[in-house]
Design an enzyme around this catalytic site. Structure first.
Site, mmCIF file in Angstrom:
data_model
loop_
_atom_site.group_PDB
_atom_site.id
_atom_site.type_symbol
_atom_site.label_atom_id
_atom_site.label_comp_id
_atom_site.label_asym_id
_atom_site.label_seq_id
_atom_site.Cartn_x
_atom_site.Cartn_y
_atom_site.Cartn_z
ATOM 1 N N GLN A 126 0.827 -1.204 0.000
ATOM 2 C CA GLN A 126 0.000 0.000 0.000
ATOM 3 C C GLN A 126 0.866 1.261 0.000
ATOM 4 O O GLN A 126 0.570 2.234 -0.691
ATOM 5 C CB GLN A 126 -0.916 -0.005 1.221
ATOM 6 C CG GLN A 126 -1.462 1.347 1.644
ATOM 7 C CD GLN A 126 -2.319 2.000 0.577
ATOM 8 O OE1 GLN A 126 -2.883 1.321 -0.273
ATOM 9 N NE2 GLN A 126 -2.410 3.314 0.617
ATOM 10 N N GLU A 127 1.943 1.234 0.768
ATOM 11 C CA GLU A 127 2.780 2.419 0.920
ATOM 12 C C GLU A 127 3.674 2.663 -0.293
ATOM 13 O O GLU A 127 3.829 3.800 -0.730
ATOM 14 C CB GLU A 127 3.652 2.290 2.178
ATOM 15 C CG GLU A 127 2.882 2.293 3.492
ATOM 16 C CD GLU A 127 2.308 3.652 3.831
ATOM 17 O OE1 GLU A 127 2.611 4.625 3.124
ATOM 18 O OE2 GLU A 127 1.530 3.735 4.800
ATOM 19 N N SER A 128 4.293 1.609 -0.829
ATOM 20 C CA SER A 128 5.333 1.817 -1.848
ATOM 21 C C SER A 128 5.246 0.886 -3.046
ATOM 22 O O SER A 128 6.063 1.013 -3.965
ATOM 23 C CB SER A 128 6.706 1.628 -1.208
ATOM 24 O OG SER A 128 6.901 0.258 -0.854
ATOM 25 N N TYR A 168 -7.748 3.438 3.340
ATOM 26 C CA TYR A 168 -6.404 2.928 3.618
ATOM 27 C C TYR A 168 -6.487 1.536 4.250
ATOM 28 O O TYR A 168 -5.841 0.579 3.789
ATOM 29 C CB TYR A 168 -5.707 3.911 4.559
ATOM 30 C CG TYR A 168 -4.293 3.561 4.951
ATOM 31 C CD1 TYR A 168 -3.233 3.826 4.095
ATOM 32 C CD2 TYR A 168 -4.006 3.013 6.194
ATOM 33 C CE1 TYR A 168 -1.925 3.540 4.460
ATOM 34 C CE2 TYR A 168 -2.710 2.715 6.574
ATOM 35 C CZ TYR A 168 -1.669 2.982 5.701
ATOM 36 O OH TYR A 168 -0.384 2.695 6.076
#
Length: 499
Positions: free
Chosen positions: A317-319, A444
């Site tokens: 999700q982040e990167s 998220y």
């Protein structure tokens, strides 16, 4: 008096001297009165009026943010003074704040319309945007293409906005065009109403909608009502014009223009990949990026006690598992750690995959400590992720709203219903921490859960087809300094079914 009447020359001399004294006094008074800009510097404060919205000013993770806020803060720093904010309860209140001289400048993505220029001055334009018609895509509901398509439809716009001015100008040629407005509405209110079908259409600046549309799947812009219009700061007219002149100089600086481009990327180029979940991309990234990282996720699980599937899903999700990923705000690495977070968990190189993954796991342990122990998993984890995303103060505000509504503030399923209300002006003024992008933490968490399910499915499928090689012995793995290029068997039996 009798002598003066008989001596007209003496009378004229006295009048002349009096005029000279008065003129001299006025001149001295003007010399001793500071200009508007000097007064601001002497007082050490410049006051901006703005709104509590995603595009202007809001609090995120305990810190002020927003395009207009950061730009205003830069101008205050340029002057060497403190920035103060006036936050009226509605968009229309911006004009009232300026009229009563309770602020020097209004900054809220304001269009410099001819009607507004009759009453106020404006800074140089720092952006431009065209008003567009926003609608929701539905079967049997074609996109509007002309003004005639808007006749008789339920349309609502911001009160006091340039959109309302534009509709008034268009109405003489289009008498069947009707609309409404409400002083309490915000941009997110209008988008919510179009999304849920309460409204047929609303009008927004194209740039504002582009920055928000990924959080409203199904909403699209139809057509522009006019050419792009200048966006600028608005200020009261002042006889000396020194503040406006300083604004003109400041906006021309190369450093200011570079800052505007940076802020545009940060706030107006936002996308939400969670709404565009692409299984094909995920499977490609699983093969090309994840396999070498698996040993570090497994080691992070052993050290932190946090399931490796959850850590891997957060990282994706982040990167998207990119070790050199970097955001406009400066977070970087596979786990996208801030510098402060990296320092907290002893990560010296955020772009080093092993450091980032192990450090990210340690940081998540610290984050989870901020959630009450009485809340069991998986809700405890979802709350921790939501609080990390939106800020724990805002999360607490949402839990209070949940409790006031008679629902359980310790259940993620309940609190997720109330987080979006933090962007609703009917609710966030009641909270301690004010406005927040309440939709973001919900999305998220939801997408991290989706990534976990995809990863679980891919692993199960690979194992069932004997595509995954047998695991190495623990002793061999312990001696391996670099991650293996092949993926060992992935144990799933200890994964909670609710995750």
């Amino acid at each position: 008096m009798f002598k003066l009447r008989q001596s007209p020359h003496l009378r004229e001399l006295i009048y002349f001297c009096s005029l000279v004294v008065i003129t001299f006094g006025l001149a001295m008074l003007s010399l001793s009165t500071p200009t508007q800009l000097e007064a601001i510097k002497q007082n050490g404060v410049i006051r901006f009026a703005t709104t509590n919205t995603p595009m202007t000013y809001f609090i995120r993770k305990g810190e002020p943010a927003g395009f207009e806020y950061e730009l205003a803060q830069a101008f205050a720093d340029h002057l060497g003074v403190k920035l103060e904010l006036a936050l009226p309860g509605s968009f229309a209140g911006l004009f009232q704040v300026l009229q009563v001289r309770n602020a020097h400048i209004a900054a809220a993505s304001l269009t410099a319309t001819p009607e507004r220029r009759k009453q106020f001055d404006f800074s140089p334009a720092y952006r431009s945007s065209a008003p567009v018609v926003i609608y929701r895509v539905r079967r049997g509901n074609p996109a509007p293409k002309t003004l005639e398509d808007l006749y008789g439809r339920n349309i609502r716009v911001l009160a006091g906005s340039s959109y309302a001015e534009l509709l008034k100008q268009l109405q003489p040629q289009h008498p069947e065009l009707t609309w409404s407005s409400n002083d309490d509405d915000s941009v997110t209110d209008l988008l919510d109403m179009v999304h849920d079908g309460t409204l047929d259409y609303t009008l927004l600046d194209s740039a504002v909608f582009d920055a928000q549309k990924s959080f409203y799947p199904g909403l699209k812009s139809a057509f522009e009502l006019q050419e792009p219009q200048p966006i600028a700061w608005m200020l009261n007219r002042h006889y000396d014009g020194t503040l406006k002149a300083e604004l003109n100089r400041w906006f021309q600086l190369d450093s200011t223009q570079a800052l505007i481009k940076t802020l545009e990327e940060r706030y107006f180029s936002r996308t939400n990949p969670l709404n565009f979940f692409d299984t094909v991309t995920f499977r490609r990234d699983l093969q090309e990026r994840f396999l070498p990282l698996y040993p570090w996720f497994k080691q992070a699980e052993e050290e932190s006690g946090i399931n490796w599937l959850l850590l891997a899903a957060i990282a994706y999700q982040e990167s998207h598992w990119k070790e050199d990923a970097v955001s406009p705000t400066g977070v970087r690495g596979i786990m996208m750690l801030t510098q402060a977070a990296a320092d907290e968990v002893g990560v010296s190189d955020r772009t080093d995959p092993k450091q980032s993954i192990l450090g990210g796991a340690r940081y998540l342990v610290n984050v989870k400590k901020k959630i009450p122990d009485r809340i069991p998993d998986p809700d405890h984890t979802w709350f921790a992720l939501a609080g990390y995303n939106v800020g724990f103060g805002h999360l607490e505000d949402a839990r209070i709203l949940t409790q006031k509504a008679g629902k359980n503030p310790d259940k993620w399923q309940h609190v997720r219903e109330f987080l979006p209300r933090l962007s609703n002006p009917k609710y966030y003024p009641q909270t301690r921490y004010g406005y927040a992008r309440g939709h973001e933490p919900v999305q998220y968490v939801s997408n991290i859960r989706k990534y976990m399910e995809l990863l679980r499915w891919e692993v199960d499928t690979a194992s069932a087809r004997d595509l995954v090689p047998a695991p190495e012995s623990d002793s061999d793995a312990a001696e391996t300094e670099e991650p293996s290029s092949s993926m060992p068997e992935l144990p799933l039996s200890n994964l909670p079914s609710s995750l």
